[in-house]
Motif scaffolding. Structure first.
Motif, mmCIF file in Angstrom:
data_model
loop_
_atom_site.group_PDB
_atom_site.id
_atom_site.type_symbol
_atom_site.label_atom_id
_atom_site.label_comp_id
_atom_site.label_asym_id
_atom_site.label_seq_id
_atom_site.Cartn_x
_atom_site.Cartn_y
_atom_site.Cartn_z
ATOM 1 N N SER A 247 0.779 -1.012 0.055
ATOM 2 C CA SER A 247 -0.180 0.056 -0.088
ATOM 3 C C SER A 247 0.754 1.253 0.091
ATOM 4 N N ILE A 285 -1.150 -4.253 -5.276
ATOM 5 C CA ILE A 285 -0.455 -3.104 -5.170
ATOM 6 C C ILE A 285 -1.866 -1.946 -4.877
ATOM 7 N N THR A 286 -1.890 -1.318 -3.939
ATOM 8 C CA THR A 286 -2.930 -0.221 -3.959
ATOM 9 C C THR A 286 -2.184 1.070 -3.613
ATOM 10 N N THR A 287 -2.809 2.055 -4.058
ATOM 11 C CA THR A 287 -2.228 3.467 -3.604
ATOM 12 C C THR A 287 -3.354 4.497 -3.230
ATOM 13 N N GLN A 288 -3.046 5.438 -2.390
ATOM 14 C CA GLN A 288 -3.909 6.440 -1.897
ATOM 15 C C GLN A 288 -3.216 7.666 -1.738
ATOM 16 N N LEU A 329 -4.713 3.896 7.403
ATOM 17 C CA LEU A 329 -3.927 2.776 6.752
ATOM 18 C C LEU A 329 -4.488 1.465 7.374
ATOM 19 N N GLN B 55 -6.841 -0.162 -8.434
ATOM 20 C CA GLN B 55 -6.684 0.437 -7.031
ATOM 21 C C GLN B 55 -5.728 1.540 -7.098
ATOM 22 N N HIS B 56 -5.904 2.471 -7.707
ATOM 23 C CA HIS B 56 -4.995 3.658 -7.505
ATOM 24 C C HIS B 56 -6.010 4.883 -7.022
ATOM 25 N N PHE B 57 -5.965 5.271 -5.900
ATOM 26 C CA PHE B 57 -7.054 5.978 -5.248
ATOM 27 C C PHE B 57 -6.608 7.597 -5.174
ATOM 28 N N ARG B 62 -9.856 4.813 -0.329
ATOM 29 C CA ARG B 62 -9.220 3.778 -0.743
ATOM 30 C C ARG B 62 -9.726 2.623 0.201
#
Lengths: 566, 638
Positions: A247, A285-288, A329, B55-57, B62
């Motif tokens: 993340s 994979i994730t992003t924020q 998170l 999954q890009h926020f 998210r």
């Protein structure tokens, strides 16, 4: 002392003096019973007892017993005690010597295996040398189960790389320069690669029943710094898992920048690494982006240092820097652990923000992730461009350095060994071995704990699912042990490989150990049973027991009288 | 001029006209009669579907995005609600009731229907469990018994690929859930500005949950525009109705206290007005209020984070004559209405000013406030008495001059067992009372009967409510008896029954009436409290002990009858124990008597009585030993 124990209690008043009772009035005795009534009564009592013992008691035991599926306890204990598997690690080496005569190659191979095989008593690795059988160039892809390919460039024109050696970064191939032809030299080069691996494996095994005494010898020879560094590596590493969720979060103290070119940055720096690591685990994979991220109230916050013109973050505050209460998170859903990478952009008035003492902006939180601070140096940054989007967006070039750091942190968080630094493939293979071993050990100890639990708590029910899971776990752990000995480390189409089997075994054993239906019944207290049984069994039991005792006493007496009489 | 027109448009229209900015927020304020204030917060964020898939926020949260992806949710509607909207005095519901929920928690979602029913149920369970963790609510208790699959009541709001095929609607309610601060905090965390800047800084748990009516909603749906990539849009709303006077009480003294007698404003025209009686006088005109007094804080900063977000942040719907002042930073200006829409005044928060406040003075306005009539009035009660049976009684009142088609949905818990043959729908006109009631035939009816402990009842009716008439819907039900462990700790409180949901369908296009809406609207009844027969919870032990005693008594007497021998009382031989005890007692008495005799000559005669007592005692011992067979004492022998 005992004057009253006369038969049938006939004249008992003599104890306190016959004077109290009117003399001459004899106490009437009941008529003697017919034998038939006596027999009937005894039959009744007997039949009651037979019903209680033969019908009631088994019924009661049957209805109140807990179901316990049979478990292979002895096999489980064997694993826990390290008897079921002699852990050895096959390390097949292929030798390629372009331009050499066949006999010379075979001879060299023989010398090498003699040298490596006598590598002291502590050797965990079983070296086997496969001399190359073809000279063609370029090298054909390595066959299955080859841990290391050694290429001797003895036939190359001298002068290019005399006594040097180098590793191919993407593959497990060791190139040796033309100056290295002797078996002893080659063995030294190979040892340089394999000794850290041996040490790491010995470290994993140390303190477990699998660590045979011979390994301890190696442990004693190992330098303390190795142990410290292995300790450090072990402490920051995540638990082995089939899936890791990466993340990446951008936390901004104010509301700008509010976007980042994370897709490009990930594609450039993280995706290749993740691809290479895919033989170990799956990665998602994730992003924020999170704006208005404030510090946690538990830390003192940065202080301004006049001398350097920087905001300093105290070392003690690093552990509380991530504001767990407010920063979203949250762990990912689904299986696997989440590795967090946090990029923090401080507010302009708190910039530049650095860690006191070191002046660094990057740190790693063991078993959690990595944190980096990105200082946008005031108004003169490239961010302050003419277009509005440039002001609010971090470009891929802004993220270069940070992403390199994150990639490096990722390798240490999943426990990739730092040596041999030349080849990522060898490092991954080494981690694969270590992981498989660690999982195998943890499975063995889980199975042992389950066996002890079952033994200690006779009340807990064992459903069939537990037995199935234990069987699965045992099958896979056995396969994992065989795979390790045979050198089948990675997954192939037909085989899960040592790591895959160890993972499957570990999952099954955990599932068996944490079976929820087993836990619930442990706390059923005995007091409840007493409360339920006493009102029923007390009033029923007492007449039954008394009648039984009386009848058996009278039976005993009559038999004795008969014996006396005859 | 162009800007002025833009500002005058309602927010909903703006978002439809312009390309959607990635994030926008809006607060609508409207004073309601009798000193209430409606505040509707709306936060809309969106992300492109491709970014969602990878999954890009950015502004889309998210934590929620992950849950939706993991559970295969195509469209989600989540509601947290508290209180009752008083439509008699407040008029029609905000946003046509579409962003409103029944008391407690309500959730409905369209899930991927791939994999058959078990897969959908697993996704649903994964969705509610994850949302439960995210919103600190007991959503995880939404299981099969609280889930229904409505047919007519809901339609997807988003634009789905394949025309909405391959997805399934599930609907769950938790009427017992008490919505509170712990649900608002995670709600605010989903916003880009997290309640630290912009209008979300007004949302404080103390005020939101002190409201007379409050509903929080989260709606996620795909939105497509021609020529653009489809986007996933999340709309978060908080709608509250505050009692102005109550909200404005000072922070340092938050406890409501009775006013001193001198300060009471009494209607002195009442005949019973005296020094000790007071009829409160109706407030005249509009109350004075300001944002900072009602919410405890002015708006902090602004949250203009997205490009192309040029819309106004706050709109105020008040009469044209009302004076409104805006304090932004240091400047203080009067806000006047623009353009055609004379009732709405709009403000765009300044990016530089730290605080923005709106204040309205006390004023007497002649013009009656414009209020829209709700499409329908609905109320629902439980009738009957006793713990065995009851009845449901719903009253639907159509105040309009045209008939309306509605969908009436009830999802009842399994322990309420309705009898559908008793379902009666009767209509009688409101205008004339002496006309007999006429039965109304439902156009359609969907009914899924309950299964004990597995599924609740789902009842859906498509009805037509005649113009200006009242429809009564009644049916009878049985109350089930629950198992001992199925009762909650507060069993005597009763069990909550989820509100009925009424969807008022838009009239057909060929209808003649001109000023009707083209959109459907929703309203919900209040939740009900169903008292069930509650047992005494020490019952299991009592039952065990009582039955055990009865069995033991029966067993003991029969067993003794069978086993014992009956003889004459005087024939009973003395048991060895009794003799032993009597001997010991006699010895002691002898010694005591001897001592007495030595001390006082002639003290004699107590010995005989003592022996008799001794025998009696021995007999008692034996009687006790023989347990339940006390009736035969004195005549029995071993």
């Amino acid at each position: 002392m005992d004057p009253t124990l006369g038969d049938d209690g006939g004249d008992l008043s003599d104890a306190d003096g016959a004077g109290l009772r009117a003399p001459g009035i004899a106490k009437p005795t009941p008529p003697t019973e017919a034998l038939r009534t006596l027999l009937t009564r005894r039959t009744i009592v007997l039949s009651f007892w037979i019903i209680v013992l033969c019908l009631g008691l088994p019924h009661w035991l049957w209805t109140t017993s807990t179901y316990r599926a049979s478990l292979p306890l002895s096999t489980m204990n064997d694993w826990a005690e390290g008897k079921a598997c002699d852990l050895r690690f096959a390390y097949p080496i292929r030798l390629r010597t372009p331009g050499w005569a066949r006999e010379r190659i075979v001879e060299l191979g023989g010398n090498l295996s003699a040298l490596l095989g006598h590598d002291g008593p502590g050797g965990l690795l079983d070296f086997t040398i496969h001399p190359g059988d073809s000279d063609e160039e370029p090298l054909p892809p390595p066959r299955e189960n080859v841990a290391l390919t050694v290429v001797l460039h003895a036939a190359d024109p001298p002068g290019t790389h005399e006594v040097t050696s180098h590793l191919e970064p993407g593959e497990s191939i060791l190139h040796l320069g033309s100056g290295i032809t002797e078996a002893g030299q080659i063995a030294d080069q190979i040892r340089e690669i394999t000794v850290p691996q041996q040490e790491a494996l010995a470290y994993v095994l140390s303190g477990t029943p699998f660590a045979a005494t011979e390994y301890e010898a190696l442990r004693a020879t190992r330098q303390t710094w190795t142990e410290t560094s292995l300790d450090a590596r072990n402490n920051r590493t995540f638990k082995p898992s089939t899936t890791y969720h990466l993340s990446f979060s951008l936390f901004v103290a104010r509301n700008e920048p509010s976007a980042w070119a994370i897709e490009d940055a990930l594609a450039a720096y993280v995706a290749p690494l993740v691809d290479a690591l895919s033989s170990l685990s799956n990665f998602t994979i994730t992003t924020q982006v999170q704006l208005h991220a404030s510090f946690s109230p538990s830390i003192a916050g940065p202080t301004f240092d006049e001398a350097s013109g920087e905001w300093k973050l105290r070392r003690e505050d690093l552990s509380g820097f991530v504001n767990a209460a407010e920063w979203p998170l949250s762990p990912s859903i689904g299986e696997g652990s989440t590795i967090n990478f946090v990029l923090y952009v401080p507010a302009a008035e708190y910039s530049p923000l650095v860690v006191a003492d070191t002046g660094g902006t990057v740190w790693l939180v063991p078993q959690w992730g990595g944190v980096a601070i990105l200082n946008l140096d005031g108004p003169s940054t490239p961010l302050k461009a003419t277009k509005a989007t440039d002001r609010t967006t971090l470009s891929a070039t802004d993220l270069d350095e940070v992403m390199l750091t994150f990639a490096d942190q990722l390798t240490s968080l999943i426990g990739l060994p730092s040596t041999p630094s030349g080849s990522l493939a060898l490092r991954i293979a080494a981690l694969q071995r270590e992981r498989a071993t660690a999982l195998l050990l943890s499975t063995a100890s889980t199975l042992g704990a389950l066996s002890r639990l079952v033994h200690k708590l006779p009340n807990i029910p064992i459903p069939d699912t537990v037995a199935t899971s234990v069987a699965t776990s045992l099958r896979h752990i056995d396969l994992a042990c065989q795979d390790l000995r045979a050198g089948r480390y990675s997954k192939t189409d037909s085989n899960l490989g040592a790591l895959g089997n160890a993972q499957a075994a570990s999952e099954a054993s955990e599932k068996a150990f944490f079976e929820p239906s087993m836990v619930g019944q442990v706390y059923f207290p005995d007091e409840h049973k007493v409360a339920v049984y006493v009102p029923l069994l007390g009033p029923m039991g007492v007449p039954l027991v008394l009648a039984g005792v009386k009848e058996s006493l009278s039976l005993y007496r009559s038999i004795r009288q008969k014996v006396k009489g005859t | 001029m162009k800007l002025a027109q833009l500002l005058a448009l309602p927010a909903t229209l703006i978002s439809a006209v312009l390309a959607i900015p990635e994030y926008s927020e809006h607060l609508h304020l409207r004073p309601l009669p009798n000193g209430y204030l409606y505040a509707g917060f709306n936060f809309t964020a969106s992300t492109s579907l491709s970014a969602y898939e990878s999954q890009h926020f950015r502004y889309f949260p998210r934590s929620l995005g992950q849950i939706l992806k993991h559970s295969g949710t195509r469209e989600l509607h989540l509601r947290f609600a508290l209180g009752r909207w008083d439509d008699e005095s407040w008029g029609s519901r905000p946003r046509d009731g579409k962003r409103e929920g029944g008391t407690g928690v309500e959730i409905w979602a369209w899930l991927d229907s791939g994999g058959g029913k078990p897969a959908v149920e697993e996704r649903w369970s994964s969705l509610v469990n994850s949302l439960s963790g995210l919103f600190c609510a007991s959503l995880n208790f939404i299981d099969g018994t609280k889930t229904t699959r409505p047919v007519l009541s809901f339609e997807p709001e988003g634009m789905h690929r394949g025309g909405g095929g391959g997805m399934e609607l599930l609907h769950g309610t938790l009427p017992h859930e008490v919505v509170c601060t712990e649900n608002l905090t995670p709600f605010l965390k989903l916003l880009p500005c997290k309640g630290k800047a912009g209008i979300s800084s007004l949302l404080d748990g103390h005020k939101v949950f002190d409201a007379n009516w409050q509903t929080m909603s989260i709606d996620v749906r795909p939105v497509c525009h021609v020529g653009e990539e489809c986007r996933l849009e999340i709309q978060q709303t908080v709608d509250i109705v505050l009692d102005i006077e109550r909200s404005m009480r000072p922070r340092n003294d938050p406890i409501p206290r009775p006013r001193p007698v001198e300060e009471l404003e009494c209607d002195e025209s009442k005949s019973y007005h005296a020094s000790d009686t007071c009829y409160p006088r109706r407030k005249e005109g509009e109350m004075a209020w300001s944002l900072s007094k009602i919410f405890g804080t002015p708006v902090r900063g602004s949250c203009h984070v997205a490009d192309g977000d040029e819309s106004h942040d706050i709109s105020l719907e008040v009469s044209r004559d009302r004076a409104v002042e805006v304090l932004q930073g240091g400047s203080n200006e009067t806000l006047v209405s623009h353009g055609q829409s004379q009732h709405v005044r709009a403000i765009r928060l300044s990016d530089t000013a730290k605080h923005t406040d709106i204040s309205l003075p006390q004023q007497i306005i002649q013009e009656a406030p414009h209020q829209e009539q709700p499409p329908l009035y609905a109320s629902r009660q439980i009738t009957g008495f006793g713990q065995e049976r009851g009845g449901m009684h719903t009253v639907l009142h159509n105040p309009h001059t045209y008939p309306q088609r509605i969908v009436y949905l009830e999802s009842l818990p399994w322990f309420l067992r309705p009898y559908m043959h008793t379902l009666k729908v009767l209509s009688h006109p409101t205008t004339s009372h002496n006309q007999p009631a006429t039965p109304v035939k439902p156009d359609k009816m969907f009914y899924t009967p309950a299964l004990d402990r597995e599924r609740g009842t789902h009842l859906e009716l498509l009805l037509t409510i005649p113009a200006q008439s009242t429809v009564e819907l009644t049916y009878d039900f049985d109350k089930a008896i629950l198992r001992y462990t199925e009762y909650p700790p507060d069993a005597n409180r009763g069990f909550d029954v989820a509100p009925a949901i009424i969807r008022v369908l838009p009239p057909n296009s060929n209808s003649t009436a001109g000023n009707e809406k083209t959109q459907d609207s929703y309203l919900r009844t209040t939740s009900l409290l169903l008292p069930l027969p509650t047992p005494d919870f020490s019952m299991p032990y009592n039952v065990i002990i009582l039955t055990s005693t009865v069995i033991a008594l029966g067993f003991g007497s029969i067993f003794n009858l069978l086993v014992r021998r009956f003889v004459l009382a005087e024939e009973v031989p003395r048991s060895a124990v009794a003799v032993r005890v009597a001997w010991v007692v006699g010895k002691v008495r002898g010694v005591v008597g001897g001592l007495k005799g030595r001390m006082r000559v002639g003290g004699e005669g107590g010995g005989g009585g003592g022996t008799v007592v001794g025998f009696g005692g021995a007999a008692d011992v034996r009687g006790g030993m023989n347990g339940g067979s006390g009736g035969a004492e004195g005549r029995k022998e071993r």
